[in-house]
Design a protein around this motif. Sequence first.
Motif, short mmCIF file in Angstrom:
data_model
loop_
_atom_site.label_atom_id
_atom_site.label_comp_id
_atom_site.label_asym_id
_atom_site.label_seq_id
_atom_site.Cartn_x
_atom_site.Cartn_y
_atom_site.Cartn_z
N ASN A 10 0.87 -1.17 0.00
CA ASN A 10 0.00 0.00 0.00
C ASN A 10 0.91 1.23 0.00
O ASN A 10 1.72 1.41 0.91
CB ASN A 10 -0.91 0.01 1.22
CG ASN A 10 -1.98 -1.05 1.14
OD1 ASN A 10 -2.67 -1.17 0.14
ND2 ASN A 10 -2.12 -1.85 2.20
N GLU A 11 0.79 2.03 -1.02
CA GLU A 11 1.70 3.16 -1.17
C GLU A 11 1.32 4.32 -0.27
O GLU A 11 2.18 5.00 0.29
CB GLU A 11 1.72 3.63 -2.63
CG GLU A 11 2.77 4.67 -2.92
CD GLU A 11 2.93 4.91 -4.41
OE1 GLU A 11 3.87 5.62 -4.78
OE2 GLU A 11 2.11 4.39 -5.20
N LYS A 12 0.02 4.55 -0.11
CA LYS A 12 -0.43 5.68 0.69
C LYS A 12 -0.71 5.24 2.12
O LYS A 12 -1.46 4.30 2.35
CB LYS A 12 -1.69 6.30 0.06
CG LYS A 12 -1.43 6.94 -1.30
CD LYS A 12 -2.67 7.62 -1.83
CE LYS A 12 -2.40 8.30 -3.17
NZ LYS A 12 -3.62 8.96 -3.71
N VAL A 13 -0.10 5.93 3.06
CA VAL A 13 -0.27 5.65 4.49
C VAL A 13 -0.67 6.93 5.20
O VAL A 13 -0.03 7.98 5.01
CB VAL A 13 1.04 5.11 5.11
CG1 VAL A 13 0.89 4.95 6.61
CG2 VAL A 13 1.41 3.79 4.47
N LYS A 14 -1.69 6.85 6.00
CA LYS A 14 -2.08 8.00 6.83
C LYS A 14 -1.18 8.01 8.06
O LYS A 14 -1.27 7.14 8.92
CB LYS A 14 -3.54 7.89 7.24
CG LYS A 14 -4.01 9.06 8.11
CD LYS A 14 -5.45 8.88 8.56
CE LYS A 14 -5.86 10.02 9.48
NZ LYS A 14 -7.25 9.84 9.98
N ARG A 15 -0.30 8.99 8.14
CA ARG A 15 0.66 9.05 9.24
C ARG A 15 0.17 9.97 10.36
O ARG A 15 -0.56 10.92 10.12
CB ARG A 15 2.02 9.53 8.73
CG ARG A 15 2.73 8.50 7.86
CD ARG A 15 3.96 9.08 7.20
NE ARG A 15 4.80 8.04 6.59
CZ ARG A 15 4.58 7.52 5.39
NH1 ARG A 15 3.55 7.94 4.66
NH2 ARG A 15 5.38 6.58 4.91
N LEU A 78 9.52 3.11 -0.18
CA LEU A 78 8.27 3.75 0.21
C LEU A 78 8.39 4.61 1.47
O LEU A 78 7.51 5.43 1.74
CB LEU A 78 7.19 2.68 0.44
CG LEU A 78 6.80 1.83 -0.77
CD1 LEU A 78 5.87 0.70 -0.33
CD2 LEU A 78 6.12 2.69 -1.83
N GLU A 80 9.33 7.31 4.39
CA GLU A 80 9.54 8.75 4.50
C GLU A 80 10.42 9.03 5.71
O GLU A 80 10.49 8.21 6.64
CB GLU A 80 8.20 9.47 4.63
CG GLU A 80 7.32 9.35 3.40
CD GLU A 80 6.03 10.17 3.51
OE1 GLU A 80 5.85 10.85 4.55
OE2 GLU A 80 5.24 10.13 2.56
N ASN A 152 3.19 -2.34 4.28
CA ASN A 152 2.08 -1.49 4.71
C ASN A 152 0.74 -2.21 4.77
O ASN A 152 -0.30 -1.72 4.32
CB ASN A 152 1.97 -0.24 3.82
CG ASN A 152 3.01 0.81 4.20
OD1 ASN A 152 3.47 0.86 5.34
ND2 ASN A 152 3.40 1.62 3.24
#
Length: 231
Positions: A10-15, A78, A80, A152
């Motif tokens: 999953n590329e998008k993660v809510k941090r 992936l 950050e 993820n």
Amino acid sequence: MKGTIGFGYNEKVKRTPPALLKQLEGVASSTITDAQRRTGTMHPRIKPIAKGSRIVGNALTVELPPGDNFMLYVALKLAEPGDILVVTTQGNQTKAVWGELMTQSAQALRLGGIVIDGLIRDKTANQERDLPIFCQGAVPVSVEKNGPGFVNGEISCGDVTVRPGDVIVGDDDGIVVIKQENVAAVIEQLGAIEKREEQRVAEIAAGQVLPAWVEDKMKEVDLVTENRVLE
């Protein structure tokens, strides 16, 4: 989600926002678990490789099969700055999934740390680098780089469920996971815990060596003791 059978991420993660993470800096893992009713603590088999290690950050989760670490490299692509790689190795007890060169990559990416329910190698070299690593131990032999695996997704690490974006707090005592939706509530509890501890320190200094609840509990369970004068 991207991937094929056995591989994916999953590329998008809510941090969790940096402002909330900042409020957890310097807070002991023991205080965190107290604030969430003694929950979220990983098994003590996962320990820091260097004394004084400290991590606070968002989890980027990695699920590996036994004996392979290919998807760890996908995780590095992936990640950050500030992220904590949280890795399950599916019970692998014979091969290292992380080494010094990967630590150098993680440092170049400015990651916040690594938590591995498994083994590393190059322990001494990794101890000399400024990247907190928590794991089960070290072994010389490395792994294959073929896959499969997933980045993820929800995993179990140290017998605790971890999801991407959950907050990881680690120190010499071990690792605590804060569910992302509970971070604000946990932070709210920290002030009250600090106040209670300061009060207890003052009581001890004033001669009240044991907390008041001890006598109450002894009466509750019908224990009798002579009064003891502490000199």
